[in-house]
Design a protein around this motif. Structure first.
Motif, short mmCIF file in Angstrom:
data_model
loop_
_atom_site.label_atom_id
_atom_site.label_comp_id
_atom_site.label_asym_id
_atom_site.label_seq_id
_atom_site.Cartn_x
_atom_site.Cartn_y
_atom_site.Cartn_z
N UNK A 89 24.21 51.42 36.24
CA UNK A 89 25.31 51.68 37.16
C UNK A 89 25.44 53.18 37.34
N UNK A 90 25.44 53.62 38.58
CA UNK A 90 25.73 55.02 38.90
C UNK A 90 26.91 55.05 39.86
N UNK A 91 27.93 55.88 39.57
CA UNK A 91 29.04 56.04 40.50
C UNK A 91 29.38 57.51 40.67
N UNK A 92 29.84 57.83 41.87
CA UNK A 92 30.28 59.18 42.22
C UNK A 92 31.70 59.04 42.77
N UNK B 116 26.10 50.69 42.57
CA UNK B 116 26.93 51.86 42.88
C UNK B 116 28.16 51.36 43.62
N UNK B 117 29.33 51.44 43.00
CA UNK B 117 30.56 50.91 43.61
C UNK B 117 31.36 51.98 44.35
N UNK B 118 30.86 53.20 44.41
CA UNK B 118 31.43 54.26 45.26
C UNK B 118 30.29 54.80 46.12
N UNK C 15 28.11 58.50 35.52
CA UNK C 15 29.16 58.90 36.45
C UNK C 15 29.17 60.42 36.60
N UNK C 16 29.22 60.91 37.85
CA UNK C 16 29.32 62.34 38.10
C UNK C 16 30.79 62.74 38.26
#
Length: 451
Positions: A65-68, A343-345, A132-133
């Motif tokens: 999972x990656x989100x920004x 990616x949920x964003x 997460x960034x």
């Protein structure tokens, strides 16, 4: 363990449990190929509802999972719109959007993120990881929440990303803030970076392949001809015998990638009539992604993300998009060629772009799921992915980093080994580019493919 307290926490602590399950409705007109909930997905809607809708299909199945998320700088104007049934929360809703004058903006950010992080943790597989960034506005709050949701023992790293190339002359403090952060947590003890913990005893080199030790690996996929018709085709061995994939699974790679593997002598042809072609998986390629992984990332800047948008759309369509090479680096470190990436964003769709690039590089079949709530979900997020898949007009030079090695006295003493490694990269990747550039910069040897 210390606990972060914020206004509204008591109302959102279990809010993810009260969010109703909603069906995912397919819009076939906007799809590429036959639409399916088992393929790449771009979901337009509130990400809290979307994550809940994904649970029945993907709980425990997402590997990376990656989100920004919003950085909560006070200048973004993001909305807190979760329908939490309490007078205090309803009062907050009347004061949207969140801005620099909102004295509760940090509480609202924590309240917005908490239930989403709970659902994201449920979607991760046992071997999965979360990335997460953020910047200095919320990174300290995020660490506390993530320790609580994922467990302090599952913290992997807080990476520093040098996101700015030039000095920020507007800095009132006199200090140019040139970095952001990438926080990473594992679901549990099963997570390993790509290439770490490989059982090398399974690799050998019986045919003296110059690329080194290898093992046999399956090439069949996971989709029927109805789901992925492009993965169902015949291939021909040197003796002109045709081989077909299982009808319910297909091949793992598209025909263009498969043809390249055959040309590079990576396909192992069966000796028995009932056998099926397999591929060579080289040990040194599995290790390649984990070289020089440090807690400081300085190989790509924010400006390159903007340039990508300019190239794809011919104009600036999105402010401060992440560069796809940053997310691709994370994807390649934290997934396998068959992983599901979420990616949920989703924003401008950079994660989808990065997953497609990673698949093209190693012939993988990674699947992405993108969620975007804003109105540009179709005209920007999905359209970017469509253009990356179909191709788009571009004039200029596109570059892809293929190898980066620190040049030290030790590497100079073993220069022959380093030159062989560069030569191997040229042999393996050269067919994809118009040229391979090699340069030494700031004490590092950098090999770049150029088109």
């Amino acid at each position: 363990m210390p606990e972060l307290l914020f206004k509204g926490k008591e109302f959102v602590y279990n809010h993810h449990l009260t969010v109703p399950y909603r069906p995912l409705e397919i819009d076939a007109k906007k799809s590429i190929g036959k639409p399916s909930l088992n393929g790449n997905l771009i979901i337009h809607g509130d990400n809290l509802h979307a994550l809940k809708a994904l649970l029945p299909l993907y709980a425990g199945k997402v590997d990376c999972i990656f989100i920004d998320p919003p950085y909560n700088t006070g200048n973004e104007g993001w909305n807190y719109n979760d329908n939490v049934n309490s007078p205090m929360m309803k009062e907050w809703l009347s004061s949207n959007p969140v801005n620099s004058e909102d004295m509760l903006r940090h509480d609202k950010w924590c309240s917005m993120m908490y239930p989403r992080l709970k659902l994201l943790q449920e979607l991760l597989s046992d071997e999965g990881s979360f990335w997460m960034t953020l910047d200095d506005n919320e990174v300290h709050h995020a660490r506390c929440i993530l320790d609580e949701v994922f467990g302090e023992e599952n913290f992997i790293a807080e990476l520093v990303w040098k996101s700015r190339k030039s000095e920020d002359t507007r800095a009132l403090s006199g200090i140019s803030t040139d970095h952001e952060y990438v926080l990473s947590y594992a679901k549990g003890e099963g997570f390993r970076l790509a290439g770490v913990g490989i059982d090398e005893s399974k690799f050998s080199n019986p045919d003296g392949d110059p690329r080194g030790p290898w093992r046999s690996a399956d090439m069949t996929g996971l989709a029927s001809a109805e789901q992925r018709p492009n993965l169902h085709y015949s291939i021909r061995d040197p003796g002109s015998k045709r081989s077909y994939p299982p009808p319910e699974r297909g091949w793992r790679f598209e025909k263009e990638v498969m043809d390249a593997k055959i040309k590079e002598k990576r396909v192992l042809w069966p000796t028995e009539p009932s056998g099926r072609p397999r591929q060579k998986l080289f040990l040194r390629e599995l290790r390649r992604n984990t070289k020089n992984v440090t807690s400081v990332l300085d190989f790509v800047s924010t400006g390159e993300g903007s340039s990508e948008i300019d190239e794809i759309f011919g104009r600036r369509e999105f402010d401060f998009p992440k560069p796809s090479s940053l997310i691709r680096f994370i994807v390649e470190q934290a997934s396998t060629p068959t992983s599901v990436i979420l990616d949920s964003f989703a924003g401008s769709g950079t994660t989808g772009h990065a997953v497609l690039a990673a698949n093209k590089s190693d012939g993988g079949g990674r699947q992405f799921i993108l969620v975007e709530c804003e109105d540009y979900a179709d005209k920007l997020t999905a359209e970017r992915v469509r253009r990356v898949i179909k191709g788009y007009k571009f004039e200029g030079t596109q570059r892809e980093e293929l190898l980066r090695e620190s040049v030290t006295y030790s590497t100079l003493k073993n220069s022959e080994k380093l030159m062989k490694e560069v030569e191997a990269v040229e042999n393996l990747e050269g067919h994809r580019f118009d040229g391979i550039k090699k340069e030494v910069k700031d004490g590092e040897l950098i090999v770049t493919g150029e088109k």
